[in-house]
Scaffold this motif. Structure first.
Motif, short mmCIF file in Angstrom:
data_model
loop_
_atom_site.label_atom_id
_atom_site.label_comp_id
_atom_site.label_asym_id
_atom_site.label_seq_id
_atom_site.Cartn_x
_atom_site.Cartn_y
_atom_site.Cartn_z
N LEU A 98 0.83 -1.20 0.00
CA LEU A 98 0.00 0.00 0.00
C LEU A 98 0.86 1.25 0.00
N ALA A 99 1.89 1.26 0.83
CA ALA A 99 2.80 2.42 0.86
C ALA A 99 3.47 2.62 -0.49
N GLY A 290 -6.86 10.09 4.14
CA GLY A 290 -7.84 9.22 4.79
C GLY A 290 -9.09 9.10 3.96
N LYS A 291 -10.22 8.81 4.59
CA LYS A 291 -11.52 8.71 3.95
C LYS A 291 -11.46 7.89 2.67
N ALA A 292 -11.24 8.50 1.52
CA ALA A 292 -11.23 7.77 0.25
C ALA A 292 -10.03 6.85 0.10
N LEU A 293 -9.07 6.92 1.00
CA LEU A 293 -7.93 5.99 0.96
C LEU A 293 -8.41 4.55 0.98
N PRO A 329 -2.48 -1.84 10.04
CA PRO A 329 -3.19 -3.12 10.18
C PRO A 329 -3.33 -3.81 8.82
N PRO A 330 -2.90 -5.05 8.70
CA PRO A 330 -2.86 -5.69 7.38
C PRO A 330 -4.20 -5.80 6.68
N THR A 331 -5.28 -6.09 7.41
CA THR A 331 -6.58 -6.23 6.76
C THR A 331 -7.02 -4.90 6.15
N ALA A 332 -6.87 -3.82 6.91
CA ALA A 332 -7.24 -2.50 6.39
C ALA A 332 -6.34 -2.10 5.23
N CYS A 333 -5.05 -2.40 5.35
CA CYS A 333 -4.11 -2.05 4.27
C CYS A 333 -4.44 -2.82 3.00
N LEU A 337 -5.39 -1.03 -0.42
CA LEU A 337 -4.57 -1.32 -1.60
C LEU A 337 -5.46 -1.69 -2.78
N GLU A 338 -6.46 -2.52 -2.53
CA GLU A 338 -7.35 -2.92 -3.62
C GLU A 338 -8.18 -1.74 -4.11
#
Length: 463
Positions: A98-99, A290-293, A329-333, A337-338
């Motif tokens: 994601l980064a 944030g938000k739309a991220l 957090p991996p699930t949120a990332c 990312l998707e």
């Protein structure tokens, strides 16, 4: 005394039914919130079966709308791999990728990312990073921050300290820190004097920032934080031509970090991934997103920094003096990312630009002649309509009029969700509504949004 097994008496004014109706402490106690049972595309469905066009994407969050199978699959795949990982000493592909996705090409020199949960957390992390930067650089006296009046950077205490939103700060005034100074926002519609050109107005704001830094002592000022395009406090106000460049120049002159808050206006909402990319500026030292991220599928926000800011820590204490249990957090990332891959693969920023142009055109054509419409402004799919009691004379509505709140209420009855004025933000009482639909919105839906908004305004004007 009540008999054994009988319910306890309710406090005065609270019926047993209303007391037991919900265990949630809802944000507003004025009325019962409507229950959403499902969503698809740019609409969601209420418990009574009504469908509502989400013309604000929540508070400018649901950029892909309310269903996306690819994001759901990405979340499930990540949970089957590893759902949670503590960021102290560990990392995951989801966070790393994601980064890399967001920082590809190092836009404006931004090269490092910190991922947290809410936008408020991102603001706190950005402020602490700025403070740590100067300590690492051997300048510990630089702990004063400059922010703007009628701004909003979040509801945690740290974020609220640098927010100029008066009604949100009021309850917590004893907690507000003493190392924050507020300057005027860039709000030419009502902040510019009648005899000022835009360039003279920008020069005045530039001088105000410079004077503020000198009054505080340049050796004491850590950073200037501002929203690239303010959202709920002023209503989607793009900066005047040359404003951001002037602020960047002053910060550079006095060795002050520039922090841009793009939690609401960024991540594609303007048609560019970062709103500052449409301005004449090289970029910030620190940026919040944030938000739309993450599109609202899982809570996530972030802080982006330049290599210079990162190296001050990496070559100094080698430890970021800030952290969260749910950092990166991996699930949120994985979800975010998707979301970002979909935005890129489907070229949704092109749709933001095209539909944004349509939205601007139809808002101006359909609303400009209404008696209380004062200004239509925005960029991409981030637009607001400001209302005035008498636009011709520049006479605003008085505080407490709740004009925009009534429009939001009527729009809801017509199956349209929009954002209104969220409290009294400062010197200029601003009555506005925000329209920031998902990036997937189509031509017909834009026309329908404007039509329903106009109908809601006409109902309020007739009351």
């Amino acid at each position: 005394m009540p008999s054994a097994g009988s319910p306890e008496p309710s406090p005065p004014g609270i019926s047993p039914r209303s007391k037991a109706e919900s265990s949630l402490f809802h944000r507003s106690q004025k009325e019962k919130p409507l229950k959403i049972v499902s969503g698809s595309g740019v609409t969601f469905t209420l418990e009574d079966g009504r469908q509502v066009i989400d013309a604000s994407a929540g508070p400018s969050v649901a950029c892909l709308g309310h269903q996306e199978p690819r994001v759901r699959k990405a979340i499930m795949d990540q949970m089957q791999s590893i759902a949670y990982a503590y960021s102290m000493g560990y990392t995951t592909d989801a966070a790393e990728d994601l980064a890399a996705q967001i920082l590809r090409g190092q836009p404006g020199g931004l090269s490092k990312a910190i991922f947290v949960n809410s936008g408020s957390e991102a603001t706190d992390a950005a402020l602490k990073l700025a403070s740590q930067y100067w300590i690492e650089k051997g300048k510990p006296s630089k702990q004063q921050f400059i922010a703007r009046k009628q701004s909003y950077h979040g509801n945690t205490l740290g974020a609220l300290c640098v927010s100029g939103h008066e009604s949100r700060r009021a309850f917590y005034s004893p907690w507000m820190s003493q190392n924050v100074t507020l300057v005027d926002p860039c709000y030419s519609y009502r902040g510019r004097e009648p005899d000022e050109t835009d360039s003279v107005y920008v020069a005045r704001l530039r001088d105000q920032l410079e004077t503020t830094i000198l009054d505080l002592g340049e050796q004491n000022v850590a950073a200037f934080i501002l929203e690239t395009i303010p959202g709920t406090t002023l209503g989607c106000v793009p900066p005047s031509q040359g404003y951001l460049r002037a602020m960047r120049e002053v910060c550079d002159k006095y060795d002050v970090l520039l922090i841009l808050d793009e939690i609401m206006c960024g991540m594609g909402k303007t048609g560019a991934m970062h709103a500052w990319q449409l301005q004449d500026i090289r970029g910030p030292d620190i940026q919040t997103i944030g938000k739309a991220l993450g599109g609202g599928f899982v809570p996530i926000s972030g802080v982006l920094s330049t290599q210079e800011v990162f190296e001050a820590v990496a070559n100094g204490s080698q430890t970021l003096a800030h952290g969260h249990t749910f950092q990166a957090p991996p699930t949120a990332c994985a979800a975010a990312l998707e979301v970002q891959r979909i935005v890129e693969e489907r070229d949704l920023l092109a749709n933001v630009t095209a539909r944004g142009s349509q939205l601007e055109k139809e808002l101006r054509e359909e609303l400009s002649d209404l008696p209380h419409v004062g200004d239509v402004r925005g960029q991409g799919l981030f637009w607001a309509v400001e209302f005035m009691q008498d636009p011709g004379r520049g006479q605003p509505f008085l505080k407490g009029s709740e004009y925009s709140d009534r429009i939001v209420s009527e729009a809801q009855k017509l199956g349209l969700n929009i954002l209104g004025t969220l409290g009294h933000t400062g010197r200029h009482h601003v009555e506005h509504v925000i329209i920031s639909p998902p990036y997937i919105v189509n031509q017909h839906e834009i026309t329908e949004i404007v039509a329903r908004l106009k109908a809601a305004i006409l109902v309020v004007d007739a009351q």
